[in-house]
Design an enzyme around this catalytic site. Structure first.
Site, short mmCIF file in Angstrom:
data_model
loop_
_atom_site.label_atom_id
_atom_site.label_comp_id
_atom_site.label_asym_id
_atom_site.label_seq_id
_atom_site.Cartn_x
_atom_site.Cartn_y
_atom_site.Cartn_z
CG ASP A 1 4.44 -3.24 -5.72
OD1 ASP A 1 4.99 -4.24 -6.21
OD2 ASP A 1 5.03 -2.43 -5.00
CG ASN A 2 6.94 -0.55 -8.19
OD1 ASN A 2 6.26 0.07 -7.38
ND2 ASN A 2 8.12 -1.07 -7.89
N GLY B 1 0.87 -1.17 0.00
CA GLY B 1 0.00 0.00 0.00
C GLY B 1 0.91 1.22 0.00
CG ASP C 1 11.90 6.36 7.12
OD1 ASP C 1 11.34 6.16 6.01
OD2 ASP C 1 13.03 6.84 7.22
N GLY C 2 8.34 5.98 6.26
CA GLY C 2 7.40 6.87 5.59
C GLY C 2 8.06 8.03 4.86
NE ARG D 1 0.73 2.23 -6.51
CZ ARG D 1 1.98 2.57 -6.23
NH1 ARG D 1 2.96 1.70 -6.37
NH2 ARG D 1 2.26 3.77 -5.78
NE ARG E 1 4.16 8.89 -7.99
CZ ARG E 1 4.56 7.71 -7.49
NH1 ARG E 1 5.77 7.27 -7.73
NH2 ARG E 1 3.76 7.00 -6.74
N GLY F 1 3.07 3.34 1.49
CA GLY F 1 3.76 3.31 2.78
C GLY F 1 4.36 4.65 3.14
NE ARG F 2 8.97 5.60 -0.36
CZ ARG F 2 10.20 5.66 -0.78
NH1 ARG F 2 11.03 6.52 -0.23
NH2 ARG F 2 10.63 4.90 -1.75
P1 AMP Z 1 8.95 0.22 -3.92
O1 AMP Z 1 9.76 -1.03 -4.05
O2 AMP Z 1 9.76 1.47 -3.72
O3 AMP Z 1 7.96 0.37 -5.00
O4 AMP Z 1 8.14 0.08 -2.54
C1 AMP Z 1 7.43 -1.06 -2.18
C2 AMP Z 1 6.54 -0.78 -1.00
O5 AMP Z 1 7.28 -0.30 0.11
C3 AMP Z 1 5.46 0.25 -1.26
O6 AMP Z 1 4.29 -0.20 -0.63
C4 AMP Z 1 6.02 1.50 -0.62
O7 AMP Z 1 5.01 2.39 -0.21
C5 AMP Z 1 6.78 0.95 0.57
N1 AMP Z 1 7.89 1.80 0.99
C6 AMP Z 1 9.04 2.06 0.32
N2 AMP Z 1 9.84 2.86 1.04
C7 AMP Z 1 9.19 3.14 2.19
C8 AMP Z 1 9.49 3.92 3.36
N3 AMP Z 1 10.64 4.60 3.47
N4 AMP Z 1 8.59 3.93 4.34
C9 AMP Z 1 7.43 3.26 4.26
N5 AMP Z 1 7.10 2.51 3.20
C10 AMP Z 1 7.96 2.44 2.17
MG MG Z 2 6.39 1.14 -5.47
#
Ligand code: AMP
Ligand code: MG
Length: 484
Positions: free
Chosen positions: A251-252, A87, A122-123, A180, A173, A89-90
């Site tokens: 998810d991307n 979901g 850490d969001g 997605r 953004r 996350g940040r």
């Molecule tokens: P990504 O691989 O960057 O597409 O991230 C995969 C998942 O991790 C997504 O659900 C993001 O929202 C979450 N995420 C990535 N970095 C952070 C962060 N620093 N804090 C919280 N959630 C994160």
């Molecule tokens: Mg992502």
């Protein structure tokens, strides 16, 4: 905020409430505007005379009337394994606006603090990765490849712990949609057929309105084909410019076919078919030459999520569109890069042999095709100089010259068109690295200048020649951390 000519909506909130959680941004300390995309703002229907006002939104200390931030819920396959806990996350979806041309824009604040989906994170987002996302979205747009966009970014004083302590930043953004493939996986695997159907109808109504009036079965079939084909074409476009995404998890993957979620991406310098830009991707699942397959696998994950609401046979037929769409677009892209208008049977072998040669010779990918677009004006030397073994270059140039005899355009016409298919300027890792270092010292001017160059990557821009230079030795093998 100065003059606005957009309408505010928040259609995402019409989805069942399992698709989101309302979350307020966690303020950053003393957020400062780092870079603001005035041209994009204008396209979206507003203009601002005071960038600083927007820093408060970037820093999470202020919202505009009508903004109702939510963290979106989705799931997805990461490196082949299903993860139900994903979901935003940040990031937070702030609202949607509709510009003067009728285009819809989601506003998403990335780096806004923790949400129920933050898991171990850490969001936050760090300055380095925020700049990279900003640069690459605008570079992709300049290249004419569908992408999410960067509206503005702020930096702040909060220390962020990664491998070392880094500076915090946040990016607004924007995109027509932030939905997605993983949204569909969440609906299918956790909510049920009714929810999948609701989501599908939402996506069609907002983003595929041309299909909205078809009978349900027909509409779903056409829609799925279109998503599969857009995905295939997008990846064929990536291959043509040497772009490696690095984290092609489902998810991307954007449901409307945008390049989405920039992380450890890279554009190839020396051509290397098996290049892996993400150093946590040890198996090379998302290596450059595996991207077309990864795109297909993501379409399969989406297909599985649609099984509750569509006939299996229809889904199979939709998936079958991938290969033809990919191959067709890829060959068309490569013909344009080589300046070939007449279609010859041997063209695909010429293309494949060219790739093998570049791979063997470690030739700079961008420079090779740009030099080829100036063969008639600048001669053979700029091409030959890119090769370790000049004889290999000469033999290839001979074969190419023979192939050109089948063409009917003049050399000038052909090369003029080739320069519109072969960028002179590309977001090389070392260029990004240089402006990141300057920004970390508080100077955003180099970043802004680089963006201006990358907005017009096909133009000669003689005053910016240095940005077309091959990477220095230090810049060739920069390892990009996935922790962003
Ligand atoms: P990504 O691989 O960057 O597409 O991230 C995969 C998942 O991790 C997504 O659900 C993001 O929202 C979450 N995420 C990535 N970095 C952070 C962060 N620093 N804090 C919280 N959630 C994160
Ligand atoms: Mg992502």
């Amino acid at each position: 905020m100065s003059s606005n000519d957009f309408r505010v909506e928040h259609r995402y909130l019409e989805l069942p409430d399992s698709f989101y959680t309302r979350v307020q941004p966690t303020p950053l300390k003393n957020a400062k505007m780092a870079c603001f995309n005035h041209k994009l703002a204008q396209d979206m229907g507003f203009h601002t005379t005071n960038e600083a006002d927007w820093a408060k939104i970037g820093g999470g200390t202020e919202l505009l009337e009508g903004m109702d931030p939510v963290a979106m819920k989705y799931t997805g396959h990461q490196f082949g394994g299903y993860n139900p806990d994903l979901g935003d996350g940040r990031g937070l979806l702030l609202w949607e606006t509709i510009g003067p041309d009728g285009r819809r824009w989601d506003w998403h604040l990335k780096g806004a603090g923790m949400t129920p989906y933050s898991r171990f994170g850490d969001g936050r987002a760090v300055l380095r990765s925020t700049i990279r996302e900003y640069l690459c979205s605008e570079a992709m747009n300049g290249l004419g490849i569908p992408t999410t966009r960067a509206l503005f970014m702020v930096s702040a004083r909060d220390p962020i712990r990664r491998e070392s302590i880094e500076t915090a930043a946040a990016l607004v953004r924007v995109a027509q949609s932030h939905i997605r493939f993983g949204h569909f996986e969440f609906a299918a695997h956790h909510e049920g057929p009714e929810t999948v159907k609701t989501l599908l109808e939402h996506v069609v109504e907002l983003h595929f309105p041309q299909l909205a009036n078809l009978a349900e079965e027909e509409r779903n079939a056409r829609w799925f084909e279109e998503v599969v084909e857009r995905t295939a074409r997008l990846i064929a476009d990536w291959q043509a410019v040497g772009f490696c995404h690095g984290v092609m998890n489902s998810d991307n993957m954007s449901i409307i076919g945008d390049t989405f979620d920039y992380g450890p991406f890279a554009f190839l310098d020396d051509f290397d078919a098996g290049y892996i830009c993400n150093h946590t991707d040890q198996g090379g699942r998302y290596a450059y030459n595996r991207q077309p397959q990864a795109g297909f696998e993501n379409c399969q994950y989406l297909a599985n999520a649609l099984l509750p609401v569509m006939q299996e046979d229809t889904i199979r037929k939709g998936l079958q569109r991938y290969e033809a769409a990919y191959n067709g677009r890829f060959l068309q892209n490569m013909r344009s890069k080589l300046g070939l208008v007449q279609e010859n049977e041997g063209d695909l072998s010429l293309v494949m042999d060219t790739f093998s040669m570049l791979n063997q010779q470690h030739t700079d990918y961008t420079a090779f095709f740009r030099a080829l677009s100036n063969l008639n004006t600048h001669g053979h030397a700029p091409v030959r100089d890119l090769f370790v073994d000049r004889d290999v270059a000469d033999k290839w140039l001979e074969r190419y010259a023979q192939r050109l005899e089948n063409e009917t355009r003049t050399h000038d016409e052909r090369e003029h068109e080739m320069r519109r298919a072969n960028p002179k300027y590309i977001l090389r890792n070392y260029l990004a690295q240089q402006v990141i270092l300057e920004a970390q010292n508080g100077d955003y001017e180099p970043m802004k200048e680089l963006i201006k160059v990358l907005e017009r990557p096909y133009d000669e821009q003689p005053e910016h020649e240095k940005y077309a230079a091959l990477p220095p030795d230090w810049g060739k093998h920069i390892s990009i951390s996935c922790s962003s």
